[in-house]
Write a protein that holds these residues in place. Structure first.
Motif, PDB file in Angstrom:
ATOM      1  N   PRO A  78      12.790   2.136   0.701  1.00 42.16           N
ATOM      2  CA  PRO A  78      12.582   0.868   1.421  1.00 42.16           C
ATOM      3  C   PRO A  78      11.226   0.226   1.169  1.00 42.16           C
ATOM      4  CG  PRO A  78      12.594   2.722   2.944  1.00 42.16           C
ATOM      5  CD  PRO A  78      13.119   3.221   1.641  1.00 42.16           C
ATOM      6  N   ILE A  79      10.198   1.031   0.897  1.00 44.68           N
ATOM      7  CA  ILE A  79       8.894   0.440   0.574  1.00 44.68           C
ATOM      8  C   ILE A  79       9.019  -0.419  -0.671  1.00 44.68           C
ATOM      9  CG2 ILE A  79       6.581   0.969  -0.280  1.00 44.68           C
ATOM     10  CD1 ILE A  79       6.441   3.288   1.569  1.00 44.68           C
ATOM     11  N   TRP A  80       9.687   0.125  -1.692  1.00 46.40           N
ATOM     12  CA  TRP A  80       9.782  -0.580  -2.975  1.00 46.40           C
ATOM     13  C   TRP A  80      10.745  -1.753  -2.895  1.00 46.40           C
ATOM     14  CZ3 TRP A  80       5.675   1.515  -4.380  1.00 46.40           C
ATOM     15  CH2 TRP A  80       5.435   2.880  -4.189  1.00 46.40           C
ATOM     16  N   THR A  81      11.816  -1.645  -2.087  1.00 42.53           N
ATOM     17  CA  THR A  81      12.707  -2.792  -1.939  1.00 42.53           C
ATOM     18  C   THR A  81      12.001  -3.934  -1.219  1.00 42.53           C
ATOM     19  OG1 THR A  81      13.631  -1.853   0.105  1.00 42.53           O
ATOM     20  CG2 THR A  81      14.823  -1.420  -1.937  1.00 42.53           C
ATOM     21  N   THR A  82      11.225  -3.605  -0.201  1.00 39.99           N
ATOM     22  CA  THR A  82      10.493  -4.639   0.535  1.00 39.99           C
ATOM     23  C   THR A  82       9.482  -5.329  -0.367  1.00 39.99           C
ATOM     24  OG1 THR A  82      10.744  -3.398   2.613  1.00 39.99           O
ATOM     25  CG2 THR A  82       9.031  -5.087   2.544  1.00 39.99           C
ATOM     26  N   ILE A  83       8.754  -4.551  -1.159  1.00 41.99           N
ATOM     27  CA  ILE A  83       7.772  -5.128  -2.085  1.00 41.99           C
ATOM     28  C   ILE A  83       8.465  -5.999  -3.124  1.00 41.99           C
ATOM     29  CG2 ILE A  83       6.118  -4.581  -3.913  1.00 41.99           C
ATOM     30  CD1 ILE A  83       5.313  -2.124  -2.279  1.00 41.99           C
ATOM     31  N   TRP A  99       8.211  -4.978   7.711  1.00 42.09           N
ATOM     32  CA  TRP A  99       7.081  -4.213   7.161  1.00 42.09           C
ATOM     33  C   TRP A  99       6.703  -3.067   8.094  1.00 42.09           C
ATOM     34  CZ3 TRP A  99       5.669  -4.437   2.334  1.00 42.09           C
ATOM     35  CH2 TRP A  99       5.825  -5.620   1.610  1.00 42.09           C
ATOM     36  N   ALA A 100       6.626  -3.367   9.390  1.00 37.43           N
ATOM     37  CA  ALA A 100       6.236  -2.341  10.356  1.00 37.43           C
ATOM     38  C   ALA A 100       7.263  -1.215  10.396  1.00 37.43           C
ATOM     39  CB  ALA A 100       6.076  -2.961  11.745  1.00 37.43           C
ATOM     40  N   GLY A 101       8.541  -1.586  10.396  1.00 42.38           N
ATOM     41  CA  GLY A 101       9.585  -0.575  10.435  1.00 42.38           C
ATOM     42  C   GLY A 101       9.619   0.275   9.186  1.00 42.38           C
ATOM     43  N   THR A 102       9.443  -0.370   8.036  1.00 43.30           N
ATOM     44  CA  THR A 102       9.436   0.365   6.770  1.00 43.30           C
ATOM     45  C   THR A 102       8.293   1.366   6.728  1.00 43.30           C
ATOM     46  OG1 THR A 102      10.454  -1.476   5.568  1.00 43.30           O
ATOM     47  CG2 THR A 102       9.225   0.128   4.267  1.00 43.30           C
ATOM     48  N   LEU A 103       7.106   0.911   7.096  1.00 46.66           N
ATOM     49  CA  LEU A 103       5.941   1.796   7.067  1.00 46.66           C
ATOM     50  C   LEU A 103       6.061   2.915   8.101  1.00 46.66           C
ATOM     51  CD1 LEU A 103       3.066  -0.802   6.550  1.00 46.66           C
ATOM     52  CD2 LEU A 103       4.049   0.765   4.867  1.00 46.66           C
ATOM     53  N   ALA A 104       6.612   2.584   9.278  1.00 44.01           N
ATOM     54  CA  ALA A 104       6.789   3.609  10.312  1.00 44.01           C
ATOM     55  C   ALA A 104       7.778   4.673   9.853  1.00 44.01           C
ATOM     56  CB  ALA A 104       7.275   2.966  11.614  1.00 44.01           C
ATOM     57  N   ALA A 117      15.676   3.989  -7.397  1.00 43.93           N
ATOM     58  CA  ALA A 117      16.731   3.756  -6.412  1.00 43.93           C
ATOM     59  C   ALA A 117      16.590   2.389  -5.755  1.00 43.93           C
ATOM     60  CB  ALA A 117      16.718   4.854  -5.357  1.00 43.93           C
ATOM     61  N   ALA A 118      15.355   1.928  -5.590  1.00 39.09           N
ATOM     62  CA  ALA A 118      15.137   0.607  -4.997  1.00 39.09           C
ATOM     63  C   ALA A 118      15.743  -0.480  -5.880  1.00 39.09           C
ATOM     64  CB  ALA A 118      13.638   0.362  -4.804  1.00 39.09           C
ATOM     65  N   LEU A 137      25.160  -5.182   5.397  1.00 33.69           N
ATOM     66  CA  LEU A 137      23.922  -4.752   6.056  1.00 33.69           C
ATOM     67  C   LEU A 137      22.675  -5.295   5.366  1.00 33.69           C
ATOM     68  CD1 LEU A 137      24.746  -0.998   6.817  1.00 33.69           C
ATOM     69  CD2 LEU A 137      24.826  -2.945   8.382  1.00 33.69           C
ATOM     70  N   GLY A 138      22.776  -5.588   4.078  1.00 33.50           N
ATOM     71  CA  GLY A 138      21.606  -6.055   3.341  1.00 33.50           C
ATOM     72  C   GLY A 138      20.815  -4.888   2.768  1.00 33.50           C
ATOM     73  N   PRO A 139      19.994  -5.132   1.736  1.00 41.72           N
ATOM     74  CA  PRO A 139      19.250  -4.059   1.087  1.00 41.72           C
ATOM     75  C   PRO A 139      18.180  -3.422   1.962  1.00 41.72           C
ATOM     76  CG  PRO A 139      18.618  -6.195   0.190  1.00 41.72           C
ATOM     77  CD  PRO A 139      19.814  -6.424   1.042  1.00 41.72           C
ATOM     78  N   SER A 140      17.540  -4.186   2.859  1.00 43.03           N
ATOM     79  CA  SER A 140      16.458  -3.632   3.674  1.00 43.03           C
ATOM     80  C   SER A 140      16.983  -2.576   4.645  1.00 43.03           C
ATOM     81  CB  SER A 140      15.743  -4.740   4.452  1.00 43.03           C
ATOM     82  OG  SER A 140      15.038  -5.586   3.584  1.00 43.03           O
ATOM     83  N   VAL A 141      18.040  -2.919   5.393  1.00 41.19           N
ATOM     84  CA  VAL A 141      18.602  -1.981   6.359  1.00 41.19           C
ATOM     85  C   VAL A 141      19.206  -0.776   5.638  1.00 41.19           C
ATOM     86  CG1 VAL A 141      20.389  -1.645   8.111  1.00 41.19           C
ATOM     87  CG2 VAL A 141      19.020  -3.737   8.100  1.00 41.19           C
ATOM     88  N   THR A 142      19.935  -1.031   4.552  1.00 49.89           N
ATOM     89  CA  THR A 142      20.572   0.063   3.821  1.00 49.89           C
ATOM     90  C   THR A 142      19.539   1.029   3.269  1.00 49.89           C
ATOM     91  OG1 THR A 142      22.410  -1.388   3.207  1.00 49.89           O
ATOM     92  CG2 THR A 142      22.166   0.644   1.949  1.00 49.89           C
TER      93      THR A 142
END
Length: 300
Positions: free
Chosen positions: A115-120, A134-139, A172-173, A247-252
């Protein structure tokens, strides 16, 4: 891929069935790392066979029910699917060898930094993820680090395994993002069939070049490969491909983080690899991070 002009699907609009399928996918892929670690076959051979056997299982459905759609794929759809298959091959080719170099928990944790790499990547393409994403991914990723106590020893082999697992997470991202784009117009079976076939072809070449033994296994090893294909590939990755469209890539990608505690628990019970003391509070942190990502997508 999702852009600033194409908002991610809201969770409120997601069918409950897709949430249930995501849970099944997570339970299935959690078996992957411990089973791979317990299988007496070269890593690249395992990676090849799990994709090749999945292609064999999907062939009747693909050709009898989706042949017309496979023939109608556009050049763009084919290109993106081949790219996703190549990244899936790279993911397996990097991650599976790491399982014999470091612990199952550490390898899985680093590989699920996806998820870090997908968000970036989404940010670089112009999409502006909400602060909660961002907060959820980092947490969630912090929870993974707490859970495994990521290997910071000076062992060259362990550090090399960490690097391979991290590379597998980055690959994988790309696989998730390309898959989300293709799934906007292509059904699960045609996409998954061509994607797995591409991955199998790439991994076969890698296995042959490396000299990995592909066939001289006993019956127990073949049984483990069959179980791995059914659970992790057909029920795991295929269901992720199914739900990423809604669901979208971020949630998945963030949900995939839950593979880490699942794999760590199975490894502890089956392989005797005990999880660290912080396992339970770390799981809470991972769930909290996922909840933030889901909330952000619902608000969007």
């Amino acid at each position: 891929m999702t852009t600033a002009t194409t908002p991610a699907p809201t969770v409120a609009a997601v069918p409950r069935a897709d949430v249930a399928l995501l849970v099944v996918a997570l339970a299935s892929v959690s078996l992957s790392a411990p089973l791979i670690a317990a299988t007496a076959a070269p890593a690249l051979a395992i990676a090849f066979w799990r994709n090749a056997l999945a292609v064999g299982a999907l062939t009747p459905v693909a050709w009898f029910r989706h042949r017309a759609r496979l023939r109608a794929l556009t050049r763009r759809e084919v290109g993106l699917t081949l790219g996703a298959g190549g990244l899936l091959a790279l993911h397996f080719g990097l991650w599976l060898p790491s399982l014999s170099m470091t612990s199952v928990a550490s390898s899985t944790a680093l590989c699920t930094t996806t998820p870090i790499w997908t968000t970036i990547a989404l940010r670089l393409r112009g999409h502006r993820p909400p602060g909660l994403v961002w907060a959820g991914t980092l947490a969630a990723c912090t929870g993974v680090v707490l859970l495994t106590g990521v290997d910071l020893t000076l062992s060259p082999r362990a550090l090399a395994g960490d690097a391979l697992a991290l590379g597998g997470g980055i690959a994988a991202a790309g696989y998730v993002l390309l898959g989300a784009e293709v799934r906007k117009s292509v059904a699960t079976v045609p996409y998954t069939y061509l994607c797995y076939a591409t991955a199998a072809a790439g991994l076969l070449v890698a296995a042959l070049v490396s000299g990995a033994e592909l066939t001289a296994y006993d019956g127990v090893t073949w049984l483990k490969l069959a179980v791995l294909t059914l659970a992790a590939q057909l029920l795991g990755h295929s269901l992720f491909n199914r739900v990423v469209a809604s669901l979208g890539p971020s949630v998945t990608a963030t949900a995939i983080l839950l593979e880490t505690p699942g794999a760590a628990l199975i490894a502890a019970l089956w392989l005797g690899q005990q999880p660290p003391v912080l396992a339970y509070p770390a799981l809470v942190v991972i769930l909290a991070g996922l909840a933030l990502v889901v909330r952000a997508n619902r608000a969007g």
